[in-house]
Design an enzyme around this catalytic site. Structure first.
Site, mmCIF file in Angstrom:
data_model
loop_
_atom_site.group_PDB
_atom_site.id
_atom_site.type_symbol
_atom_site.label_atom_id
_atom_site.label_comp_id
_atom_site.label_asym_id
_atom_site.label_seq_id
_atom_site.Cartn_x
_atom_site.Cartn_y
_atom_site.Cartn_z
ATOM 1 N N ASP A 30 56.438 -5.953 65.434
ATOM 2 C CA ASP A 30 56.796 -4.534 65.382
ATOM 3 C C ASP A 30 57.485 -4.147 66.687
ATOM 4 O OD1 ASP A 30 55.602 -1.897 63.582
ATOM 5 O OD2 ASP A 30 56.459 -1.508 65.554
ATOM 6 N N HIS A 80 63.268 -6.112 47.827
ATOM 7 C CA HIS A 80 63.062 -4.709 48.208
ATOM 8 C C HIS A 80 62.138 -4.010 47.208
ATOM 9 C CE1 HIS A 80 64.007 -0.808 50.061
ATOM 10 N NE2 HIS A 80 63.884 -0.357 48.830
ATOM 11 N N ASN A 93 51.031 1.836 54.846
ATOM 12 C CA ASN A 93 51.255 3.266 54.703
ATOM 13 C C ASN A 93 52.115 3.481 53.465
ATOM 14 O OD1 ASN A 93 49.897 3.824 57.138
ATOM 15 N ND2 ASN A 93 51.749 3.434 58.321
ATOM 16 N N THR A 147 57.407 5.383 57.242
ATOM 17 C CA THR A 147 58.726 5.753 57.757
ATOM 18 C C THR A 147 59.820 4.828 57.236
ATOM 19 O OG1 THR A 147 58.391 4.439 59.759
ATOM 20 C CG2 THR A 147 57.788 6.769 59.867
ATOM 21 N N HIS A 158 60.449 0.320 52.659
ATOM 22 C CA HIS A 158 60.428 -1.065 52.158
ATOM 23 C C HIS A 158 58.988 -1.513 52.387
ATOM 24 C CE1 HIS A 158 62.507 -5.249 51.835
ATOM 25 N NE2 HIS A 158 61.198 -5.480 51.931
ATOM 26 N N HIS A 182 55.602 -2.764 53.326
ATOM 27 C CA HIS A 182 55.252 -3.671 54.420
ATOM 28 C C HIS A 182 53.797 -3.496 54.787
ATOM 29 C CE1 HIS A 182 56.674 0.141 56.135
ATOM 30 N NE2 HIS A 182 55.803 -0.049 57.115
ATOM 31 N N HIS A 200 51.150 -3.920 58.039
ATOM 32 C CA HIS A 200 50.960 -4.085 59.481
ATOM 33 C C HIS A 200 49.749 -4.993 59.681
ATOM 34 C CE1 HIS A 200 53.305 -0.308 60.593
ATOM 35 N NE2 HIS A 200 53.054 -0.068 59.319
HETATM 36 P P1 AMP Z 1 55.493 2.657 58.702
HETATM 37 O O1 AMP Z 1 55.214 3.880 59.518
HETATM 38 O O2 AMP Z 1 54.279 2.111 58.036
HETATM 39 O O3 AMP Z 1 56.652 2.850 57.742
HETATM 40 O O4 AMP Z 1 55.897 1.551 59.747
HETATM 41 C C1 AMP Z 1 57.188 1.196 60.074
HETATM 42 C C2 AMP Z 1 57.067 0.307 61.279
HETATM 43 O O5 AMP Z 1 58.277 -0.389 61.438
HETATM 44 C C3 AMP Z 1 56.795 1.058 62.588
HETATM 45 O O6 AMP Z 1 55.586 0.587 63.170
HETATM 46 C C4 AMP Z 1 58.029 0.744 63.449
HETATM 47 O O7 AMP Z 1 57.709 0.577 64.808
HETATM 48 C C5 AMP Z 1 58.527 -0.543 62.809
HETATM 49 N N1 AMP Z 1 59.955 -0.778 62.965
HETATM 50 C C6 AMP Z 1 60.964 0.090 62.720
HETATM 51 N N2 AMP Z 1 62.143 -0.488 62.966
HETATM 52 C C7 AMP Z 1 61.883 -1.747 63.399
HETATM 53 C C8 AMP Z 1 62.689 -2.837 63.818
HETATM 54 N N3 AMP Z 1 64.023 -2.759 63.854
HETATM 55 N N4 AMP Z 1 62.087 -3.992 64.203
HETATM 56 C C9 AMP Z 1 60.726 -4.082 64.175
HETATM 57 N N5 AMP Z 1 59.911 -3.096 63.766
HETATM 58 C C10 AMP Z 1 60.478 -1.936 63.395
HETATM 59 ZN ZN ZN Z 2 64.567 -3.055 51.807
#
Ligand code: AMP
Ligand code: ZN
Length: 110
Positions: A28, A44, A83, A91, A94, A96, A98
């Site tokens: 991250d 996706h 989330n 945010t 796609h 994911h 953590h």
């Molecule tokens: P979420 O809030 O669950 O959608 O988490 C999105 C996560 O993606 C956040 O913790 C961001 O810090 C991480 N993130 C966003 N852009 C990038 C990137 N280019 N490389 C690595 N992590 C990213």
């Molecule tokens: Zn995607």
């Protein structure tokens, strides 16, 4: 393309920690703990709300691999977070997971 699809395609750089035909795991960019890995299916899927009988194999596969990914980062105790949607703070649209660890966390989730 969404930002994680761009990372999967190699158009945006990332620090990869695991990759195979189905999934990608990378660090991250804004870690909240010493270990903070994002695991994505390469296909996706917008969020957990879009998991269905066609694509759930990618989700179960991620969970098959999570312990291996965590172990590669030196931890065997960790929190897995997804989330889903706006109120949950998703945010990147796609799906994911953590993987968060390397620090003593409390028993409370929020
Ligand atoms: P979420 O809030 O669950 O959608 O988490 C999105 C996560 O993606 C956040 O913790 C961001 O810090 C991480 N993130 C966003 N852009 C990038 C990137 N280019 N490389 C690595 N992590 C990213
Ligand atoms: Zn995607």
């Amino acid at each position: 393309m969404c930002i994680f699809c761009e990372i999967i395609a190699g158009n945006i750089p990332s620090t990869k920690v695991y990759e195979d035909d189905n999934i990608l795991a990378f660090k991250d960019i804004n870690p909240v703990a010493p270990v903070h890995i994002i695991v994505v299916p390469k296909v996706h899927i917008e969020s957990a709300n879009e998991i269905n009988s066609e694509n759930s194999k990618y989700i179960s596969y991620i969970f098959e691999k999570i312990s291996e990914i965590a172990k590669s980062q030196g931890i065997d105790s960790y929190r897995v977070i997804n989330n889903c949607g706006e109120d949950a703070g998703q945010t990147v649209k796609h799906l994911h997971f953590h993987i968060i660890g390397g620090v003593k966390m409390g028993e409370k989730i929020i």
